[in-house]
Design an enzyme around this catalytic site. Structure first.
Site, PDB file in Angstrom:
ATOM      1  N   TYR A  67      58.846  82.639 -64.467  1.00 23.77           N
ATOM      2  CA  TYR A  67      59.844  82.712 -65.548  1.00 23.77           C
ATOM      3  C   TYR A  67      59.962  81.429 -66.367  1.00 23.77           C
ATOM      4  CZ  TYR A  67      61.028  87.052 -63.239  1.00 23.77           C
ATOM      5  OH  TYR A  67      60.940  88.304 -62.681  1.00 23.77           O
TER       6      TYR A  67
ATOM      7  N   HIS B  22      57.080 108.926 -59.163  1.00 22.95           N
ATOM      8  CA  HIS B  22      57.850 107.852 -59.797  1.00 22.95           C
ATOM      9  C   HIS B  22      57.211 107.496 -61.148  1.00 22.95           C
ATOM     10  CE1 HIS B  22      60.933 104.770 -59.747  1.00 22.95           C
ATOM     11  NE2 HIS B  22      60.079 104.115 -60.515  1.00 22.95           N
ATOM     12  N   ALA B  23      58.041 107.500 -62.193  1.00 20.14           N
ATOM     13  CA  ALA B  23      57.518 107.356 -63.551  1.00 20.14           C
ATOM     14  C   ALA B  23      56.828 106.008 -63.773  1.00 20.14           C
ATOM     15  CB  ALA B  23      58.664 107.493 -64.549  1.00 20.14           C
TER      16      ALA B  23
ATOM     17  N   HIS C 281      61.961 104.883 -71.908  1.00 19.40           N
ATOM     18  CA  HIS C 281      61.652 103.691 -71.110  1.00 19.40           C
ATOM     19  C   HIS C 281      60.136 103.505 -70.990  1.00 19.40           C
ATOM     20  CE1 HIS C 281      62.176 100.765 -67.758  1.00 19.40           C
ATOM     21  NE2 HIS C 281      61.008 101.274 -67.386  1.00 19.40           N
ATOM     22  N   GLU C 282      59.461 104.565 -70.596  1.00 14.74           N
ATOM     23  CA  GLU C 282      58.013 104.467 -70.379  1.00 14.74           C
ATOM     24  C   GLU C 282      57.271 104.196 -71.684  1.00 14.74           C
ATOM     25  OE1 GLU C 282      57.024 103.999 -67.545  1.00 14.74           O
ATOM     26  OE2 GLU C 282      58.791 104.736 -66.477  1.00 14.74           O
TER      27      GLU C 282
ATOM     28  N   HIS D  30      57.014 100.643 -72.662  1.00 13.66           N
ATOM     29  CA  HIS D  30      55.880  99.915 -72.062  1.00 13.66           C
ATOM     30  C   HIS D  30      54.618 100.133 -72.894  1.00 13.66           C
ATOM     31  CE1 HIS D  30      57.909  98.692 -68.428  1.00 13.66           C
ATOM     32  NE2 HIS D  30      58.093  99.916 -67.980  1.00 13.66           N
TER      33      HIS D  30
ATOM     34  N   GLU E 213      60.470  95.742 -69.194  1.00  8.29           N
ATOM     35  CA  GLU E 213      61.358  96.827 -68.763  1.00  8.29           C
ATOM     36  C   GLU E 213      62.458  97.126 -69.775  1.00  8.29           C
ATOM     37  OE1 GLU E 213      60.476  98.629 -66.451  1.00  8.29           O
ATOM     38  OE2 GLU E 213      58.926  97.333 -65.618  1.00  8.29           O
TER      39      GLU E 213
ATOM     40  N   TRP F 257      69.666  94.486 -45.263  1.00  9.93           N
ATOM     41  CA  TRP F 257      69.687  95.398 -46.416  1.00  9.93           C
ATOM     42  C   TRP F 257      71.095  95.891 -46.689  1.00  9.93           C
ATOM     43  CZ3 TRP F 257      66.871  97.177 -50.398  1.00  9.93           C
ATOM     44  CH2 TRP F 257      67.129  98.446 -50.915  1.00  9.93           C
TER      45      TRP F 257
ATOM     46  N   ARG G  95      73.787  95.454 -49.757  1.00 11.68           N
ATOM     47  CA  ARG G  95      74.311  96.644 -50.447  1.00 11.68           C
ATOM     48  C   ARG G  95      75.833  96.582 -50.506  1.00 11.68           C
ATOM     49  NH1 ARG G  95      71.469 101.018 -52.724  1.00 11.68           N
ATOM     50  NH2 ARG G  95      71.444 102.561 -51.060  1.00 11.68           N
TER      51      ARG G  95
ATOM     52  N   HIS H 229      60.009 100.946 -55.209  1.00 13.24           N
ATOM     53  CA  HIS H 229      59.493  99.611 -55.518  1.00 13.24           C
ATOM     54  C   HIS H 229      59.300  98.747 -54.278  1.00 13.24           C
ATOM     55  CE1 HIS H 229      61.274 101.393 -59.036  1.00 13.24           C
ATOM     56  NE2 HIS H 229      60.572 100.596 -59.798  1.00 13.24           N
TER      57      HIS H 229
ATOM     58  N   ARG I 280      63.160  92.141 -62.456  1.00 17.25           N
ATOM     59  CA  ARG I 280      62.868  92.525 -63.842  1.00 17.25           C
ATOM     60  C   ARG I 280      63.849  93.570 -64.379  1.00 17.25           C
ATOM     61  NH1 ARG I 280      56.986  95.033 -62.677  1.00 17.25           N
ATOM     62  NH2 ARG I 280      56.742  92.877 -62.043  1.00 17.25           N
ATOM     63  N   TYR I 281      64.298  94.482 -63.529  1.00 18.96           N
ATOM     64  CA  TYR I 281      65.193  95.544 -64.007  1.00 18.96           C
ATOM     65  C   TYR I 281      66.602  95.015 -64.216  1.00 18.96           C
ATOM     66  CZ  TYR I 281      61.337  98.536 -62.550  1.00 18.96           C
ATOM     67  OH  TYR I 281      60.110  99.106 -62.392  1.00 18.96           O
TER      68      TYR I 281
HETATM   69  O1  X8Z Z   1      61.091 102.216 -61.996  1.00 17.45           O
HETATM   70  C1  X8Z Z   1      61.664 102.362 -63.053  1.00 17.45           C
HETATM   71  C2  X8Z Z   1      60.945 102.986 -64.235  1.00 17.45           C
HETATM   72  C3  X8Z Z   1      59.511 102.682 -64.218  1.00 17.45           C
HETATM   73  S1  X8Z Z   1      59.151 101.053 -64.630  1.00 17.45           S
HETATM   74  C4  X8Z Z   1      61.097 104.469 -64.185  1.00 17.45           C
HETATM   75  N1  X8Z Z   1      62.970 102.030 -63.183  1.00 17.45           N
HETATM   76  C5  X8Z Z   1      63.729 101.456 -62.088  1.00 17.45           C
HETATM   77  C6  X8Z Z   1      63.960 102.471 -60.976  1.00 17.45           C
HETATM   78  O2  X8Z Z   1      63.700 103.657 -61.184  1.00 17.45           O
HETATM   79  O3  X8Z Z   1      64.409 102.070 -59.909  1.00 17.45           O
HETATM   80  C7  X8Z Z   1      63.766 102.132 -64.400  1.00 17.45           C
HETATM   81  C8  X8Z Z   1      65.153 101.750 -63.995  1.00 17.45           C
HETATM   82  C9  X8Z Z   1      65.033 101.040 -62.691  1.00 17.45           C
HETATM   83 ZN    ZN Z   2      59.443 100.369 -66.463  1.00 15.68          ZN
END
Ligand code: X8Z
Ligand code: ZN
Length: 633
Positions: A244, A374-375, A404-405, A408, A432, A504, A508, A532, A541-542
């Protein structure tokens, strides 16, 4: 993919570096007498550099040749890994898993070799771009491999298997011969059911996919840390925090600063949701004295609470429409939803997506095989082979995720004339944030303009609209922060495998104010039930994106001449805003991120005042509503 840089994932993709132009340059230089042996053969570059260090003869020119040769060596490996990952994630079998692991291993091995060589140029006075590329080689994989081949192979195999396990994950309540529920099926239950018992079963059913990952995960930590140490980092977490343009400790402090800015907003929302849930389910299930049980928030990970909006819709200020219902009523199919997203970007002045995007993307869940739903967004060849991979359903949430996608993909394309090592976002939070910034412009006014909504709800509905959005974006903030807080502790050794689950749930509770539906133990591995973690995609990053997108939105609205409240602004059709956005996107990672931020916003610091301004009317309303109720936990 767009979580990735191959081996470098970007949120859901691996692959941000374009190969064609770079290899084009190098091919052009192939005929050039100036092309040195080092450029043709980076391995011999290491030997030469080593020899020269001892005699002190390495020059800045050598460093430039080295980074260019490194780019030409890595690019084909990145592309090959992207292709293998694409096939694995869209067709999970033991064979595709093995092939993806092999391609990943080739990237990791080359990268750790190059990262070691790059250190030989430390201490030289170098042009900024060369010094930056040397640093980026080091950071170009998320999970660095040890130099030892057996260990590096093992690491890639573990990672491919974790990714596959997540993708194949199912819950079979009547045993493996009975009917099984996929994550999508279970997410539908989490979204719609209001029966705490049923919700708990779905929650626990999904979380049961993770315990088998635990041992491999712990081994992955050992191997990846070894790789990180070999390239000069204390551990993988320290390496992630080094990405960063500031000292790793300064970055952690920056995250905490931003969190402190937004925490009061989260706490107000949390308090309101908690007492409304207590009203709905009774004090035996939800109580003001305790954190909220994680299965009641409408989402498998309690990271997006939009699905419980109906339980919270403010009397007299309901948002007045439901995009899911509109998509269904108008029979807008998945590919049609993607077209709406593309048209938004085009309205800003961006070129249409290539034909191959429509031919090669995966828009819906195939019935005949396991895939990673997962997208993600991909730039397979680092030039023009853009794709997304999603299991789109006709619902509002997926409409947002499509934007969102596509963010990218449009970013990837905007920086495709940068040198290979700069084909990435300013920092990973920027990648993101782009599509989400556009999704903030999906306002009722915009929906009316594109013919999806007949009547724009009056200003008196603003609280409902803001509430719905806050249940997604504000609820997400602490979740966005804590995933990597957990991983940093795991990679540093502060949390050991004996404490994975305990640590964890401590995080939370501390950050989100939530608790597991029932007692958990170290037999469980709840972090592994989040994509993830299983797929090793960094997550801070999110959190950054959740803050940055409002900062970007505010700047773009300003650029477009808009003067009203931020939450009613849409930059649809505004070419000035589009040009300003493109200016930042086209920089890629060529300059430190504060400069990219400045190009778009005129500001050099990440700043949560924009998100606070956006939700200010809601915050005031929540604080009124919460009078007499317990706030915080
Ligand atoms: O993983 C994602 C995207 C793909 S980069 C769908 N997101 C995170 C998640 O789903 O946990 C977007 C929001 C947070
Ligand atoms: Zn993303």
């Amino acid at each position: 993919m767009s979580f990735a840089n191959n081996g470098r994932k970007i949120g859901a993709t691996v692959g941000l570096f374009a190969i064609f132009v770079v290899s084009g340059i190098l091919v052009a230089r192939g005929d050039d007498k100036a092309m040195t042996t080092e450029m043709r053969n980076p391995r011999s570059a290491e030997a030469t550099a080593l020899a020269q260090t001892t005699t002190g003869t390495l020059t800045a020119e050598d460093a430039r040749h080295f980074v260019e040769a490194a780019e030409s060596r890595l690019l084909p490996l990145w592309v090959a890994a992207q292709r293998s990952s694409w096939v694995q994630e869209t067709f999970i079998t033991p064979d595709t898993e093995e092939m993806a692991a092999e391609a990943d291993q080739a990237v990791k091995a080359a990268t750790s070799e190059l990262a070691a060589q790059a250190r030989l140029y430390e201490g030289l006075k170098l042009p900024e771009d060369v010094a930056r590329k040397l640093k980026l080689i080091n950071l170009s994989v998320d999970i660095p491999a040890p130099r030892d081949t057996a260990e590096s192979t093992e690491l890639s195999q573990i990672n491919a298997s974790l990714q596959s396990d997540y993708g194949k994950g199912k819950w079979c309540p009547d045993g493996p011969q009975g009917k099984c529920l996929s994550l999508n099926d279970l997410e539908r239950i989490m979204a719609a059911s209001r029966d705490p018992k049923e919700l708990e079963r779905a929650w626990a059913g999904w979380h049961a996919i993770a315990p088998p990952m635990r041992k491999r995960y712990a081994r992955m930590v050992v191997l990846a840390n070894k790789g990180a140490r070999e390239t000069g980092f204390a551990d993988v977490g320290a390496m992630w925090r080094s990405n960063y343009d500031m000292a790793p400790d300064a970055f952690s402090a920056e995250l905490d600063r931003l969190w402190q800015q937004v925490r009061p907003l989260y706490v107000s929302l949390h308090a309101h949701v908690r007492w409304k849930l207590e009203e709905k389910y009774g004090a035996g299930v939800v109580s003001e004295d305790r954190p909220i049980p994680a299965h009641l928030l409408g989402n498998m990970w309690s990271q997006d609470w939009t699905n419980i909006y109906p339980l919270l819709a403010p009397a007299n200020a309901d948002s007045g429409f439901d995009l899911t219902e509109i998509l269904k009523a108008k029979k807008i199919e998945p590919v049609g939803m993607v077209h709406y997203g593309e048209r938004f970007f085009m309205s800003l002045g961006f070129a249409a997506l290539p034909q191959t995007f429509w031919e090669r993307s995966m828009f819906t869940k195939p019935q005949d095989r396991d895939v990673v739903c997962h997208a993600s967004a991909w730039d397979i060849d680092y030039v023009e082979d853009l794709r997304i991979k999603m299991c789109i359903e006709q619902k509002s949430e997926d409409f947002t995720t499509i934007h969102h996608e596509l963010g990218h993909n449009f970013y990837q394309r905007a920086y495709d004339t940068q040198p290979a090592l700069f084909r990435n976002s300013a920092n990973d939070g920027f990648h993101e944030a782009i599509g989400d910034t556009i999704a903030l412009s999906v306002t009722p006014e915009y929906l009316k303009q594109i013919g999806l909504l007949e009547n724009v709800p009056p200003a008196s509905s603003d609280i409902g609209l803001l509430m719905k959005r806050a249940l997604d974006k504000v609820a997400f903030l602490p979740f966005g922060l804590l995933i990597d807080k957990w991983r940093w502790e795991v990679f540093s050794g502060q949390v050991t495998p004996e404490n994975y689950n305990k640590a964890w749930w401590e995080l939370r509770e501390k950050y989100q104010g939530i608790a597991p539906p029932s007692a958990r133990s170290e037999e469980d591995f709840d972090p592994g039930a989040k994509y993830h973690v299983a797929a090793n995609v960094p997550y801070a990053r999110y959190f950054l994106a959740a803050i940055l997108q409002y900062q970007f939105h505010r700047a773009l609205c300003r650029e477009s001449g808009y003067k009203g409240p931020l939450h009613r602004c849409s930059i649809y059709n505004n070419k000035e805003a589009g040009a300003r956005l493109n200016k930042m996107l086209a920089m890629g990672e060529s300059r430190p991120w504060p400069e990219a931020l400045e190009a778009l916003t005129g500001e050099k610091q990440m700043d949560a005042t924009a998100i606070l301004e956006y939700y200010a009317p809601l915050k005031q309303w929540l604080d009124e509503q919460n009078k007499g109720y317990k706030v915080d936990w």
